[in-house]
Motif scaffolding. Structure first.
Motif, PDB file in Angstrom:
ATOM      1  N   ILE A   1       0.843  -1.198   0.000  1.00 21.89           N
ATOM      2  CA  ILE A   1       0.000   0.000   0.000  1.00 21.89           C
ATOM      3  C   ILE A   1       0.877   1.246   0.000  1.00 21.89           C
ATOM      4  O   ILE A   1       0.637   2.197  -0.757  1.00 21.89           O
ATOM      5  CB  ILE A   1      -0.931   0.016   1.229  1.00 21.89           C
ATOM      6  N   GLN A   2       1.895   1.246   0.843  1.00 20.47           N
ATOM      7  CA  GLN A   2       2.775   2.405   0.927  1.00 20.47           C
ATOM      8  C   GLN A   2       3.488   2.650  -0.395  1.00 20.47           C
ATOM      9  O   GLN A   2       3.589   3.788  -0.864  1.00 20.47           O
ATOM     10  CB  GLN A   2       3.793   2.203   2.054  1.00 20.47           C
ATOM     11  N   GLY A   3       3.982   1.571  -1.020  1.00 17.96           N
ATOM     12  CA  GLY A   3       4.686   1.718  -2.283  1.00 17.96           C
ATOM     13  C   GLY A   3       3.784   2.158  -3.421  1.00 17.96           C
ATOM     14  O   GLY A   3       4.206   2.872  -4.333  1.00 17.96           O
ATOM     15  N   THR A   4       2.508   1.754  -3.342  1.00 20.20           N
ATOM     16  CA  THR A   4       1.560   2.084  -4.404  1.00 20.20           C
ATOM     17  C   THR A   4       1.008   3.493  -4.271  1.00 20.20           C
ATOM     18  O   THR A   4       0.812   4.198  -5.260  1.00 20.20           O
ATOM     19  CB  THR A   4       0.395   1.073  -4.402  1.00 20.20           C
ATOM     20  N   THR A   5       0.762   3.913  -3.034  1.00 19.30           N
ATOM     21  CA  THR A   5       0.091   5.196  -2.811  1.00 19.30           C
ATOM     22  C   THR A   5       1.029   6.296  -2.337  1.00 19.30           C
ATOM     23  O   THR A   5       0.653   7.471  -2.345  1.00 19.30           O
ATOM     24  CB  THR A   5      -1.027   5.038  -1.766  1.00 19.30           C
ATOM     25  N   GLY A   6       2.225   5.915  -1.877  1.00 18.87           N
ATOM     26  CA  GLY A   6       3.137   6.920  -1.358  1.00 18.87           C
ATOM     27  C   GLY A   6       2.770   7.392   0.029  1.00 18.87           C
ATOM     28  O   GLY A   6       3.229   8.438   0.487  1.00 18.87           O
ATOM     29  N   GLN A   7       1.929   6.606   0.744  1.00 25.80           N
ATOM     30  CA  GLN A   7       1.549   6.979   2.101  1.00 25.80           C
ATOM     31  C   GLN A   7       2.690   6.694   3.060  1.00 25.80           C
ATOM     32  O   GLN A   7       3.688   6.070   2.703  1.00 25.80           O
ATOM     33  CB  GLN A   7       0.306   6.178   2.528  1.00 25.80           C
ATOM     34  N   ALA A   8       2.522   7.126   4.316  1.00 17.87           N
ATOM     35  CA  ALA A   8       3.536   6.871   5.336  1.00 17.87           C
ATOM     36  C   ALA A   8       3.759   5.376   5.483  1.00 17.87           C
ATOM     37  O   ALA A   8       2.819   4.581   5.439  1.00 17.87           O
ATOM     38  CB  ALA A   8       3.088   7.471   6.673  1.00 17.87           C
TER      39      ALA A   8
END
Length: 492
Positions: free
Chosen positions: A348-355
């Motif tokens: 999820i982080q890698g896909t969305t750039g979230q924390a």
């Protein structure tokens, strides 16, 4: 081209398990500006109080994470039962009495104009369900909370059917949101659900959806009977297309891909000038949405629509969370799909750039004063250490020691005299509602966890993954095709 099935599909005893009307909400984001301008659409939508925080509160980073849910429901969004005529038209078969969420999609919309991404979560993903429910298939989170809340309300004397329906469904949605947040590490800003009724009406309203198959398919369970190549489908045919999983190379994962290409194609269809410029189609579409869609309270749909009005088909991509094992054997739920929560968060982080997960809120510091010791009576190698690791890393308890013990069936938590509250906190973290008992042999400040064969909570999946040298059914290779709303992608 449209192909009519040669044989009538066999009725399933379980009925349609994919409420594909969820796609309408994705399209509402893409084309909401046109819809919101239609008189009465926004005021006619049904809402629920399911998002924590102030109504209409804007996400801190300007981005937006939306949970889209397809409910396997035999009622409309007001709780009224669907007529037998409608159920027969959809070939719904007999209901199994369960209300599961069989389409789960997290849509991340960045605030910088870059691509939005819709991330699917397979319905049988085996995850931890907050609230003391333990580990189960993700599509049961809503139903478990709904059922327990309904029973509690009835014990309290609540008898009004509408009040029971509203409050129990609200509890179900809140628990599902908490489950998704725990699995993904994302904060859900908006929630939208669609029931079974929405599927047929929405696909018919836009004149069908274009799909493409790599090979001929004929499946007696779903009723899918299509030739290789392109088809324009709606109503029952569309339901059959998205329901099929038997006979597909990757089973449920290929079904998820079918849902994705269907949504992408529908978004493309609605974005097209032919639909947006047709008042009749837009009116039918709006009516279908009002009958079948539920949104969280405080969602400023008009403002959201204005934000999304310039999004084109090429700026919307579809992905699926990574899985570990497609045939994971569970203690209570039969075969499920094993997922690694850490891998899901990283994806999820890698896909969305979230924390990244390491930047997520830290465990409760108040738990540090409690030392937890774990004894494994299940016979599963490494379970005590895995459970202790989860309790310390994710919940902030102080690590005691982990060891094996004599075999036992039931999981129990033992505490010193007068320390049941500390035991209840550990029990809630573990899930599954284990009993908490006082035991004078337990040292002050300690909580002793005795794991029985009934245990399926915190740390159980991780232990199974570590203890299995060879997964029984490892995840099949990923489908490398990029799915967007820019064209029609051929699939299995």
């Amino acid at each position: 081209m449209r192909r009519v099935a040669d044989d009538p599909p066999r009725k399933s005893k379980r009925g349609p398990k994919i409420a594909v009307g969820v796609i309408s909400l994705l399209i509402m984001g893409v084309t909401g500006y046109a819809w919101a301008a239609m008189q009465g659409l926004v005021n006619g939508l049904t809402t629920q109080d399911v998002i924590e925080g102030a109504e209409g509160e804007k996400p801190a980073d300007g981005a937006r994470d939306i949970l889209l849910v397809g409910l396997d429901s035999r009622t409309d969004n007001q709780g009224n039962p669907l007529s037998q005529e409608v159920l027969d038209e959809l070939r719904a078969g007999e209901s199994d009495g369960e209300l599961n969420t069989d389409t789960l999609i997290l849509v991340h919309i960045p605030n910088d104009g870059s691509k939005a991404v819709a991330i699917s979560m397979p319905r049988d993903s085996y995850v931890d369900i907050p609230g003391g429910y333990g580990k189960h298939k993700i599509n049961s989170a809503y139903a478990r909370a709904l059922t327990s809340t309904r029973k509690e309300l009835q014990k309290q004397g609540v008898s009004d059917p509408k009040e029971l329906e509203q409050k129990s469904n609200q509890a179900g949605a809140k628990t599902l949101i908490q489950t998704i947040e725990k699995l993904t590490g994302s904060h859900i800003d908006n929630y939208a659900s669609v029931n079974l009724l929405g599927f047929s009406d929405i696909t018919k309203a836009i004149g069908g959806v274009d799909v493409c198959l790599n090979n001929d398919v004929k499946d007696q369970f779903s009723g899918a009977n299509f030739t290789k190549g392109e088809h324009t489908i709606s109503g029952v045919e569309a339901l059959e297309f998205v329901r099929q999983r038997h006979g597909l190379p990757r089973g449920d994962l290929d079904r998820v891909v079918r849902q994705q290409v269907f949504m992408a194609s529908m978004a493309k269809k609605v974005i097209s000038a032919g639909t947006l410029a047709d008042p009749g189609k837009l009116s039918d579409l709006a009516e279908a949405i009002k009958k079948s869609v539920v949104l969280n309270q405080g969602w400023d749909i008009i403002g959201f629509a204005q934000q999304m009005k310039n999004l084109t088909g090429g700026q919307l991509e579809f992905k699926t969370i990574p899985v570990v094992n497609m045939d994971f054997k569970t203690p209570e739920d039969g075969s499920a799909i094993q997922v690694d929560p850490r891998a899901v968060k990283d994806f999820i982080q890698g896909t969305t750039g979230q924390a990244s997960p390491s930047e997520q809120p830290k465990p409760d510091a108040n738990n540090k004063s409690t030392t937890v010791d774990v004894r494994n009576g299940t016979g599963k190698s490494g379970l005590a250490a895995s459970v202790l690791q989860s309790l310390t890393a994710e919940h902030g308890f102080t690590a005691g020691d982990a060891a094996n013990s004599t075999a036992r069936k039931t999981t129990v938590i033992r505490v010193p005299k007068g320390q049941k509250p500390a035991g209840e906190v550990v029990a809630d973290a573990l899930g599954g509602k284990p009993a908490v008992e006082e035991d004078k042999t337990v040292s002050a400040g300690h909580v002793l966890v005795l794991l029985g064969t009934d245990y399926s909570g915190q740390g159980a999946t991780e232990s199974a993954a570590q203890g299995a040298a060879q997964p029984e059914s490892p995840a099949p290779p990923a489908d490398d095709k990029t799915i967007t709303a820019n064209g029609v992608t051929c699939v299995n």
